[in-house]
Design a protein around this motif. Structure first.
Motif, PDB file in Angstrom:
ATOM      1  N   TYR A 196      24.161  39.813  36.904  1.00 36.55           N
ATOM      2  CA  TYR A 196      25.035  40.972  37.065  1.00 36.55           C
ATOM      3  C   TYR A 196      26.254  40.759  36.176  1.00 36.55           C
ATOM      4  CZ  TYR A 196      22.432  42.402  41.226  1.00 36.55           C
ATOM      5  OH  TYR A 196      21.457  42.822  42.085  1.00 36.55           O
ATOM      6  N   PHE A 197      26.981  41.835  35.918  1.00 32.59           N
ATOM      7  CA  PHE A 197      28.211  41.661  35.145  1.00 32.59           C
ATOM      8  C   PHE A 197      29.282  42.630  35.620  1.00 32.59           C
ATOM      9  CE2 PHE A 197      26.110  44.936  32.584  1.00 32.59           C
ATOM     10  CZ  PHE A 197      27.154  45.754  32.177  1.00 32.59           C
ATOM     11  N   ALA A 234      37.149  33.889  40.509  1.00 34.04           N
ATOM     12  CA  ALA A 234      35.721  33.847  40.835  1.00 34.04           C
ATOM     13  C   ALA A 234      35.179  32.418  40.837  1.00 34.04           C
ATOM     14  CB  ALA A 234      34.942  34.707  39.851  1.00 34.04           C
ATOM     15  N   ASN A 235      35.666  31.572  39.928  1.00 39.01           N
ATOM     16  CA  ASN A 235      35.188  30.189  39.847  1.00 39.01           C
ATOM     17  C   ASN A 235      35.993  29.225  40.720  1.00 39.01           C
ATOM     18  OD1 ASN A 235      32.880  30.114  38.208  1.00 39.01           O
ATOM     19  ND2 ASN A 235      34.112  30.310  36.352  1.00 39.01           N
ATOM     20  N   PHE A 267      24.508  36.925  45.139  1.00 40.56           N
ATOM     21  CA  PHE A 267      25.644  37.759  44.753  1.00 40.56           C
ATOM     22  C   PHE A 267      25.137  39.097  44.233  1.00 40.56           C
ATOM     23  CE2 PHE A 267      28.465  33.867  43.621  1.00 40.56           C
ATOM     24  CZ  PHE A 267      28.676  33.648  44.968  1.00 40.56           C
ATOM     25  N   ILE A 268      24.659  39.921  45.131  1.00 35.74           N
ATOM     26  CA  ILE A 268      24.194  41.242  44.722  1.00 35.74           C
ATOM     27  C   ILE A 268      25.409  42.088  44.330  1.00 35.74           C
ATOM     28  CG2 ILE A 268      22.042  41.187  46.036  1.00 35.74           C
ATOM     29  CD1 ILE A 268      23.447  42.728  48.253  1.00 35.74           C
ATOM     30  N   SER A 273      31.556  43.679  44.031  1.00 38.37           N
ATOM     31  CA  SER A 273      32.497  44.791  43.925  1.00 38.37           C
ATOM     32  C   SER A 273      33.569  44.726  45.007  1.00 38.37           C
ATOM     33  CB  SER A 273      31.759  46.126  43.989  1.00 38.37           C
ATOM     34  OG  SER A 273      31.191  46.319  45.265  1.00 38.37           O
ATOM     35  N   LYS A 274      33.321  43.958  46.061  1.00 44.31           N
ATOM     36  CA  LYS A 274      34.293  43.820  47.146  1.00 44.31           C
ATOM     37  C   LYS A 274      35.001  42.468  47.137  1.00 44.31           C
ATOM     38  CE  LYS A 274      31.667  46.959  49.970  1.00 44.31           C
ATOM     39  NZ  LYS A 274      30.568  47.088  50.880  1.00 44.31           N
ATOM     40  N   LEU A 275      34.794  41.696  46.093  1.00 42.13           N
ATOM     41  CA  LEU A 275      35.400  40.376  45.990  1.00 42.13           C
ATOM     42  C   LEU A 275      36.925  40.506  45.961  1.00 42.13           C
ATOM     43  CD1 LEU A 275      34.459  37.397  45.556  1.00 42.13           C
ATOM     44  CD2 LEU A 275      34.860  37.794  43.130  1.00 42.13           C
ATOM     45  N   PRO A 276      37.618  39.858  46.895  1.00 43.97           N
ATOM     46  CA  PRO A 276      39.082  39.986  46.895  1.00 43.97           C
ATOM     47  C   PRO A 276      39.700  39.144  45.776  1.00 43.97           C
ATOM     48  CG  PRO A 276      38.381  38.537  48.676  1.00 43.97           C
ATOM     49  CD  PRO A 276      37.130  39.049  48.018  1.00 43.97           C
ATOM     50  N   VAL A 277      40.431  39.792  44.902  1.00 44.72           N
ATOM     51  CA  VAL A 277      41.101  39.106  43.796  1.00 44.72           C
ATOM     52  C   VAL A 277      42.592  39.332  43.962  1.00 44.72           C
ATOM     53  CG1 VAL A 277      41.380  38.942  41.294  1.00 44.72           C
ATOM     54  CG2 VAL A 277      39.125  39.436  42.275  1.00 44.72           C
ATOM     55  N   PRO A 278      43.333  38.274  44.328  1.00 44.54           N
ATOM     56  CA  PRO A 278      44.776  38.458  44.513  1.00 44.54           C
ATOM     57  C   PRO A 278      45.473  38.758  43.192  1.00 44.54           C
ATOM     58  CG  PRO A 278      44.200  36.136  44.649  1.00 44.54           C
ATOM     59  CD  PRO A 278      42.915  36.890  44.524  1.00 44.54           C
TER      60      PRO A 278
END
Length: 198
Positions: A124-125, A137-138, A160-161, A166-171
């Motif tokens: 995915y990308f 992410a890493n 990781f579908i 798309s819902k990954l929390p990124v501060p």
């Protein structure tokens, strides 16, 4: 194909699989994909057309409601025999900088791609050039989060579908955090790519 017709470089792209995605940088295995999207004028690429002709019986779409799993051809549809069978409206996004990740993984393996690489359905990308997102992410904290929120598969691999990422929390970083992180991420990308090349 390129020697016979240099302009077919427009549709022959480097290709990665899920197993090629590593942390920070994907390890390209020397694979290529002919990306003959819907609506392509295949006669503009005679060497590619000639190459695909040898597989034409397997590339033709099967007639609707005919032919079982053993009959030759691809799934029924309105695509030409030389085109990909599904519409890929987002195909231009492949050429842009993006963060790529495998669908199935046992560790954080998010990479940054600037080479216009194509991928299979095991990759995915995220069309994004923000290295802060890659750093998050890493990160170990993202793996901790993923272990609790992602789908667990066989042998405790995480899946990781698309909907998950798309819902990954990124501060949102402060300017100081971004200034500190980005040179390190760039160095990790370079180091990973150099190690793979070695």
């Amino acid at each position: 194909l390129l020697r016979a017709d240099p302009k077919c470089a427009e549709i022959i792209k480097p290709y990665v699989r899920g197993q090629d995605i590593d942390r920070w940088s994907a390890e390209w295995a020397g694979l290529w994909m002919i990306f003959a999207r819907r609506g392509i004028e295949i006669d503009r690429y005679p060497s590619v057309k000639a190459h695909l002709e040898q597989y034409r019986a397997d590339l033709e779409p099967k007639p609707e409601g005919r032919g079982g799993a053993r009959s030759r051809g691809r799934k029924p549809g309105v695509y030409q025999w030389f085109e990909i069978q599904d519409t890929t409206e987002y195909w231009r996004e492949f050429d842009k900088p993006k963060i790529v990740y495998p669908e199935i993984t046992w560790r954080a393996q998010w990479s940054f791609d600037t080479k216009g690489t194509l991928s299979s359905n095991t990759v995915y990308f995220i069309p994004c050039s923000d290295l802060w997102v890659l750093a998050v992410a890493n990160s170990p904290v993202n793996w901790w989060y993923s272990w609790r929120k992602a789908v667990h598969g066989k042998d405790e691999a995480l899946r990781f579908i698309g909907a998950y990422a798309s819902k990954l929390p990124v501060p949102k970083p402060t300017d100081q955090q971004r200034e500190c992180a980005l040179p390190k991420v760039e160095a990790l990308i370079r180091s990973s790519a150099a190690q793979q090349a070695t």
